[in-house]
Write an enzyme that holds these catalytic residues in place. Structure first.
Site, PDB file in Angstrom:
ATOM      1  N   GLN A  43     -14.904   2.353  -6.743  1.00 30.05           N
ATOM      2  CA  GLN A  43     -14.211   1.229  -6.106  1.00 30.05           C
ATOM      3  C   GLN A  43     -12.740   1.608  -5.903  1.00 30.05           C
ATOM      4  OE1 GLN A  43     -15.626  -2.775  -8.011  1.00 30.05           O
ATOM      5  NE2 GLN A  43     -15.645  -1.216  -9.595  1.00 30.05           N
ATOM      6  N   ASN A  44     -12.336   2.733  -6.502  1.00 29.27           N
ATOM      7  CA  ASN A  44     -10.937   3.136  -6.443  1.00 29.27           C
ATOM      8  C   ASN A  44     -10.622   3.785  -5.097  1.00 29.27           C
ATOM      9  OD1 ASN A  44     -10.853   2.293  -9.075  1.00 29.27           O
ATOM     10  ND2 ASN A  44     -11.085   4.351  -9.953  1.00 29.27           N
ATOM     11  N   CYS A  62      -8.846  -0.864  17.997  1.00 32.94           N
ATOM     12  CA  CYS A  62      -9.757   0.123  18.639  1.00 32.94           C
ATOM     13  C   CYS A  62     -10.278   1.065  17.549  1.00 32.94           C
ATOM     14  CB  CYS A  62      -8.969   0.879  19.724  1.00 32.94           C
ATOM     15  SG  CYS A  62      -7.896   2.173  19.073  1.00 32.94           S
ATOM     16  N   CYS A 103      -0.722   1.756  16.891  1.00 31.27           N
ATOM     17  CA  CYS A 103      -1.778   2.684  17.297  1.00 31.27           C
ATOM     18  C   CYS A 103      -1.300   3.531  18.491  1.00 31.27           C
ATOM     19  CB  CYS A 103      -3.007   1.879  17.706  1.00 31.27           C
ATOM     20  SG  CYS A 103      -4.341   2.894  18.357  1.00 31.27           S
ATOM     21  N   ASN A 137     -15.692   0.954 -21.574  1.00 30.64           N
ATOM     22  CA  ASN A 137     -14.618   0.015 -21.264  1.00 30.64           C
ATOM     23  C   ASN A 137     -14.111  -0.546 -22.597  1.00 30.64           C
ATOM     24  OD1 ASN A 137     -13.074  -2.247 -20.438  1.00 30.64           O
ATOM     25  ND2 ASN A 137     -14.271  -2.380 -18.554  1.00 30.64           N
ATOM     26  N   HIS A 197     -14.768   1.151  -1.342  1.00 29.77           N
ATOM     27  CA  HIS A 197     -13.695   0.238  -0.941  1.00 29.77           C
ATOM     28  C   HIS A 197     -12.626   0.938  -0.108  1.00 29.77           C
ATOM     29  CE1 HIS A 197     -14.545  -2.961  -4.289  1.00 29.77           C
ATOM     30  NE2 HIS A 197     -15.403  -2.995  -3.305  1.00 29.77           N
ATOM     31  N   CYS A 256      -3.772   2.511  21.565  1.00 33.12           N
ATOM     32  CA  CYS A 256      -3.766   1.211  22.288  1.00 33.12           C
ATOM     33  C   CYS A 256      -2.539   0.362  21.972  1.00 33.12           C
ATOM     34  CB  CYS A 256      -5.037   0.435  21.959  1.00 33.12           C
ATOM     35  SG  CYS A 256      -5.002  -0.307  20.312  1.00 33.12           S
ATOM     36  N   TYR A 284       0.824  -1.220   0.000  1.00 30.13           N
ATOM     37  CA  TYR A 284       0.000   0.000   0.000  1.00 30.13           C
ATOM     38  C   TYR A 284       0.853   1.263   0.000  1.00 30.13           C
ATOM     39  CZ  TYR A 284      -4.235  -2.649   0.110  1.00 30.13           C
ATOM     40  OH  TYR A 284      -5.249  -3.489  -0.267  1.00 30.13           O
ATOM     41  N   SER A 295     -14.202  -4.185 -14.295  1.00 22.99           N
ATOM     42  CA  SER A 295     -14.477  -5.526 -14.833  1.00 22.99           C
ATOM     43  C   SER A 295     -15.774  -6.058 -14.228  1.00 22.99           C
ATOM     44  CB  SER A 295     -13.320  -6.471 -14.472  1.00 22.99           C
ATOM     45  OG  SER A 295     -13.153  -6.475 -13.051  1.00 22.99           O
TER      46      SER A 295
HETATM   47  C1  BV8 Z   1     -17.377  -9.627   0.792  1.00 29.32           C
HETATM   48  C2  BV8 Z   1      -9.311  -3.503  -1.939  1.00 29.32           C
HETATM   49  C3  BV8 Z   1     -18.235 -11.009   2.427  1.00 29.32           C
HETATM   50  C4  BV8 Z   1      -8.794  -2.153  -1.917  1.00 29.32           C
HETATM   51  C5  BV8 Z   1     -10.792  -4.764  -3.311  1.00 29.32           C
HETATM   52  C6  BV8 Z   1     -17.848 -15.230  -5.804  1.00 29.32           C
HETATM   53  C7  BV8 Z   1     -16.679 -15.991  -5.884  1.00 29.32           C
HETATM   54  C8  BV8 Z   1     -15.555 -15.719  -5.086  1.00 29.32           C
HETATM   55  C9  BV8 Z   1     -15.577 -14.650  -4.201  1.00 29.32           C
HETATM   56  C10 BV8 Z   1     -16.728 -13.905  -4.158  1.00 29.32           C
HETATM   57  C11 BV8 Z   1     -17.865 -14.179  -4.913  1.00 29.32           C
HETATM   58  N1  BV8 Z   1     -18.820 -13.249  -4.622  1.00 29.32           N
HETATM   59  C12 BV8 Z   1     -18.321 -12.429  -3.670  1.00 29.32           C
HETATM   60  C13 BV8 Z   1     -17.062 -12.831  -3.395  1.00 29.32           C
HETATM   61  C14 BV8 Z   1     -16.102 -12.293  -2.516  1.00 29.32           C
HETATM   62  C15 BV8 Z   1     -15.327 -11.151  -3.140  1.00 29.32           C
HETATM   63  C16 BV8 Z   1     -15.417 -11.006  -4.627  1.00 29.32           C
HETATM   64  O1  BV8 Z   1     -16.263 -10.273  -5.136  1.00 29.32           O
HETATM   65  N2  BV8 Z   1     -14.516 -11.674  -5.329  1.00 29.32           N
HETATM   66  C17 BV8 Z   1     -14.552 -11.601  -6.772  1.00 29.32           C
HETATM   67  C18 BV8 Z   1     -13.439 -10.650  -7.235  1.00 29.32           C
HETATM   68  C19 BV8 Z   1     -14.377 -13.001  -7.349  1.00 29.32           C
HETATM   69  N3  BV8 Z   1     -15.892  -9.986  -2.545  1.00 29.32           N
HETATM   70  C20 BV8 Z   1     -15.465  -9.647  -1.340  1.00 29.32           C
HETATM   71  O2  BV8 Z   1     -14.661 -10.302  -0.700  1.00 29.32           O
HETATM   72  C21 BV8 Z   1     -16.068  -8.385  -0.763  1.00 29.32           C
HETATM   73  N4  BV8 Z   1     -16.485  -8.662   0.565  1.00 29.32           N
HETATM   74  O3  BV8 Z   1     -17.950 -10.236  -0.075  1.00 29.32           O
HETATM   75  O4  BV8 Z   1     -17.520  -9.844   2.115  1.00 29.32           O
HETATM   76  C22 BV8 Z   1     -18.961 -10.726   3.658  1.00 29.32           C
HETATM   77  C23 BV8 Z   1     -20.350 -10.666   3.603  1.00 29.32           C
HETATM   78  C24 BV8 Z   1     -21.036 -10.453   4.778  1.00 29.32           C
HETATM   79  C25 BV8 Z   1     -20.333 -10.268   5.971  1.00 29.32           C
HETATM   80  C26 BV8 Z   1     -18.936 -10.278   5.990  1.00 29.32           C
HETATM   81  C27 BV8 Z   1     -18.235 -10.502   4.832  1.00 29.32           C
HETATM   82  C28 BV8 Z   1     -15.002  -7.295  -0.691  1.00 29.32           C
HETATM   83  C29 BV8 Z   1     -14.618  -6.905  -2.110  1.00 29.32           C
HETATM   84  C30 BV8 Z   1     -13.628  -5.750  -2.041  1.00 29.32           C
HETATM   85  C31 BV8 Z   1     -12.252  -6.310  -2.147  1.00 29.32           C
HETATM   86  N5  BV8 Z   1     -11.291  -5.230  -2.212  1.00 29.32           N
HETATM   87  N6  BV8 Z   1      -9.858  -3.853  -3.255  1.00 29.32           N
HETATM   88  C32 BV8 Z   1      -7.637  -2.088  -2.850  1.00 29.32           C
HETATM   89  O5  BV8 Z   1      -6.590  -2.671  -2.532  1.00 29.32           O
HETATM   90  O6  BV8 Z   1      -7.837  -1.477  -3.896  1.00 29.32           O
HETATM   91  S1  BV8 Z   1     -11.399  -5.286  -4.794  1.00 29.32           S
HETATM   92  C33 BV8 Z   1     -10.397  -4.896  -6.120  1.00 29.32           C
HETATM   93  O7  BV8 Z   1     -11.129  -5.272  -7.272  1.00 29.32           O
HETATM   94  C34 BV8 Z   1     -10.220  -3.416  -6.332  1.00 29.32           C
HETATM   95  O8  BV8 Z   1     -10.313  -2.676  -5.185  1.00 29.32           O
HETATM   96  C35 BV8 Z   1     -11.339  -2.993  -7.203  1.00 29.32           C
HETATM   97  O9  BV8 Z   1     -12.163  -2.200  -6.427  1.00 29.32           O
HETATM   98  C36 BV8 Z   1     -12.061  -4.251  -7.471  1.00 29.32           C
HETATM   99  C37 BV8 Z   1     -12.613  -4.300  -8.846  1.00 29.32           C
HETATM  100  O10 BV8 Z   1     -11.567  -4.171  -9.770  1.00 29.32           O
HETATM  101  P1  BV8 Z   1     -11.760  -3.095 -10.948  1.00 29.32           P
HETATM  102  O11 BV8 Z   1     -11.766  -1.749 -10.350  1.00 29.32           O
HETATM  103  O12 BV8 Z   1     -12.924  -3.479 -11.787  1.00 29.32           O
HETATM  104  O13 BV8 Z   1     -10.409  -3.271 -11.738  1.00 29.32           O
HETATM  105  P2  BV8 Z   1     -10.071  -4.421 -12.797  1.00 29.32           P
HETATM  106  O14 BV8 Z   1      -8.598  -4.412 -13.031  1.00 29.32           O
HETATM  107  O15 BV8 Z   1     -10.748  -5.691 -12.397  1.00 29.32           O
HETATM  108  O16 BV8 Z   1     -10.785  -3.920 -14.139  1.00 29.32           O
HETATM  109  C38 BV8 Z   1     -10.316  -2.738 -14.780  1.00 29.32           C
HETATM  110  C39 BV8 Z   1     -11.204  -2.549 -15.992  1.00 29.32           C
HETATM  111  O17 BV8 Z   1     -10.842  -1.313 -16.602  1.00 29.32           O
HETATM  112  C40 BV8 Z   1     -11.014  -3.625 -17.044  1.00 29.32           C
HETATM  113  O18 BV8 Z   1     -12.294  -4.115 -17.416  1.00 29.32           O
HETATM  114  C41 BV8 Z   1     -10.353  -2.890 -18.219  1.00 29.32           C
HETATM  115  O19 BV8 Z   1     -10.816  -3.365 -19.465  1.00 29.32           O
HETATM  116  C42 BV8 Z   1     -10.827  -1.487 -18.003  1.00 29.32           C
HETATM  117  N7  BV8 Z   1      -9.943  -0.435 -18.528  1.00 29.32           N
HETATM  118  C43 BV8 Z   1      -8.599  -0.473 -18.679  1.00 29.32           C
HETATM  119  N8  BV8 Z   1      -8.180   0.716 -19.189  1.00 29.32           N
HETATM  120  C44 BV8 Z   1      -9.289   1.498 -19.342  1.00 29.32           C
HETATM  121  C45 BV8 Z   1     -10.420   0.773 -18.926  1.00 29.32           C
HETATM  122  N9  BV8 Z   1     -11.657   1.272 -18.960  1.00 29.32           N
HETATM  123  C46 BV8 Z   1     -11.807   2.537 -19.433  1.00 29.32           C
HETATM  124  N10 BV8 Z   1     -10.769   3.306 -19.842  1.00 29.32           N
HETATM  125  C47 BV8 Z   1      -9.502   2.820 -19.822  1.00 29.32           C
HETATM  126  N11 BV8 Z   1      -8.482   3.583 -20.245  1.00 29.32           N
HETATM  127 ZN    ZN Z   2      -5.857   1.212  18.739  1.00 29.62          ZN
END
Ligand code: BV8
Ligand code: ZN
Length: 252
Positions: free
Chosen positions: A102-103, A131, A151, A217, A120, A154, A68, A193
Site C-alpha cells: 500500500q506504500n 488525458c 500537462c 505489528n 496505491h 493538453c 506530496y 492497520s
Molecule cells: C474506494 C493514498 C470506492 C496514497 C490511500 C468504510 C467506511 C468509510 C470509507 C470506506 C469504507 N470502506 C471503504 C471505504 C473507502 C475508503 C476506505 O477504505 N476508508 C477507510 C480508511 C475507512 N477506501 C477508499 O476510498 C478506496 N477506494 O473504496 O473506492 C470506489 C469503488 C468503486 C468504484 C469507484 C470508487 C481507496 C483507498 C486508498 C486511499 N489511499 N493512500 C498515499 O497518499 O499514500 S490510503 C492510506 O491508508 C495509505 O495510502 C495506506 O495505504 C492506507 C493504509 O494505511 P497503513 O499503510 O495501514 O498505515 P497506518 O498508519 O494506518 O498503519 C500503520 C501500521 O503500522 C499501524 O498498525 C502500526 O501499529 C504499524 N507499525 C508502526 N510501526 C511499525 C509498525 N508495524 C511494524 N513495524 C513497525 N516498526
Molecule cells: Zn494532458
C-alpha cells in the site's frame, strides 16, 4: 514462545510454493517515514480528505502538491531498513514471493525486491487529470516541481499518480493481488492497520484461500483476530530473524 513462532514461520516458508507479503506504512516507519495513523503520523498536519481525495485536490491543488512534494523529499532522504532488505533476500531464497504494498515510497524496490505490486500507486509517478499522459519523476535527485505543473500534451493540471479516497485501485494490480492472495501458502500482513479497503480485503482473500496468516505489528489491528501467528513487534527487528532462521533450516 517467540522463538517457536519464528521457527514455525520459517518452516512454513521453506515448505511454501508461493508467499505473499502485504505491507503498509509500518514497514517504512523504522526508515523514518511517519505512518498515517500513529501519533505524529502523516495525516496529523493534514486532513486526509483534504490531501488524499480528488475533492481535496481540486479544491486546493497547491496544498496537495506541497503535501506530496514533502513526502517525495522525505522518501529520498531515507533508506530501506532491515525489514525491507530481509524481504528482498527472502525473495531470492524462496521459490516465489510477491510483495503487495500500500506504500508509495519506493523503498521495497530500493531494497532490491523485484516482485512488487503497488496497489496505491507511487510517489514518483505523476499523471494528467485530463488525458492519458503519465511520467516518472527521478527518485534520486531533487525535483524542482513548484506550484501545480501542467500537462505538456493538453495543458491540464497534473496530479500525483496515487490512489485517493473514493478512487478505484489500479485494475490490473488489484486483480493480480487478489489472485496471488487467494493462491498463496503463506500470507504476511506487515505494518498495516488493515483499515483501508479494498486493500485490506486481500487478507480475507488469503484466509479464504487457506493460507497460513502471519501478522507483524506492534499494535493490534482489525485483522489480529483472524491470523494464525501474531508477532507483536517491529518488522525491522523480526524480519531479519525470520530470514536467518530460514537460512539455518535450509542449510540443515
Ligand atoms: C474506494 C493514498 C470506492 C496514497 C490511500 C468504510 C467506511 C468509510 C470509507 C470506506 C469504507 N470502506 C471503504 C471505504 C473507502 C475508503 C476506505 O477504505 N476508508 C477507510 C480508511 C475507512 N477506501 C477508499 O476510498 C478506496 N477506494 O473504496 O473506492 C470506489 C469503488 C468503486 C468504484 C469507484 C470508487 C481507496 C483507498 C486508498 C486511499 N489511499 N493512500 C498515499 O497518499 O499514500 S490510503 C492510506 O491508508 C495509505 O495510502 C495506506 O495505504 C492506507 C493504509 O494505511 P497503513 O499503510 O495501514 O498505515 P497506518 O498508519 O494506518 O498503519 C500503520 C501500521 O503500522 C499501524 O498498525 C502500526 O501499529 C504499524 N507499525 C508502526 N510501526 C511499525 C509498525 N508495524 C511494524 N513495524 C513497525 N516498526
Ligand atoms: Zn494532458
Amino acid at each position: 514462545m517467540r522463538d517457536k513462532m519464528i521457527e514455525e514461520i520459517a518452516d512454513k516458508l521453506l515448505k511454501s510454493r508461493l508467499v505473499v507479503v502485504f505491507t503498509g506504512a509500518g514497514i517504512s516507519a523504522e526508515s523514518g517515514i511517519p505512518t498515517f495513523r500513529d501519533a505524529g503520523g502523516l495525516w496529523e498536519g493534514y486532513d486526509p480528505m483534504k490531501v488524499a481525495s480528488p475533492e481535496g485536490f481540486y479544491e486546493n491543488p497547491e496544498l496537495v502538491w506541497r503535501f506530496y512534494h514533502e513526502r517525495r523529499k522525505k522518501a529520498r532522504e531515507v533508506r530501506p531498513n532491515p525489514g525491507h532488505t530481509a524481504l528482498a533476500e527472502l525473495e531470492n531464497i524462496l521459490p516465489e514471493l510477491y510483495i503487495i504494498t500500500q506504500n508509495i515510497d519506493n523503498l521495497h524496490q530500493r531494497a532490491g525486491s523485484k516482485n512488487v505490486i503497488e496497489i496505491h500507486g507511487n510517489l514518483f509517478s505523476i499523471k494528467c487529470t485530463n488525458c492519458p499522459y503519465k511520467t516518472k519523476i527521478n527518485w534520486e535527485k531533487e525535483d524542482n516541481i513548484d506550484g501545480v505543473p501542467k500537462c505538456p500534451e493538453c495543458g491540464a493540471i497534473l496530479r500525483p499518480d496515487v490512489v485517493w479516497f473514493g478512487e478505484m485501485l489500479p485494475e490490473g494490480e488489484l486483480s493480480r493481488a487478489m489472485e496471488l492472495s487467494r493462491r498463496c501458502d503463506v500470507f504476511f500482513s506487515i505494518g498495516t492497520s488493515a483499515a483501508a479497503y479494498p486493500a485490506a480485503g486481500l487478507i480475507w482473500d488469503a484466509k479464504d484461500g487457506g493460507a497460513f496468516l502471519v501478522e507483524i505489528n506492534p499494535n493490534r489491528t482489525e485483522v489480529s483476530g483472524i491470523v494464525d501467528v501474531r508477532l507483536e513487534e517491529k518488522s525491522g527487528v523480526v524480519l531479519p530473524e525470520i530470514l536467518n532462521k530460514v537460512k539455518e533450516l535450509k542449510n540443515e
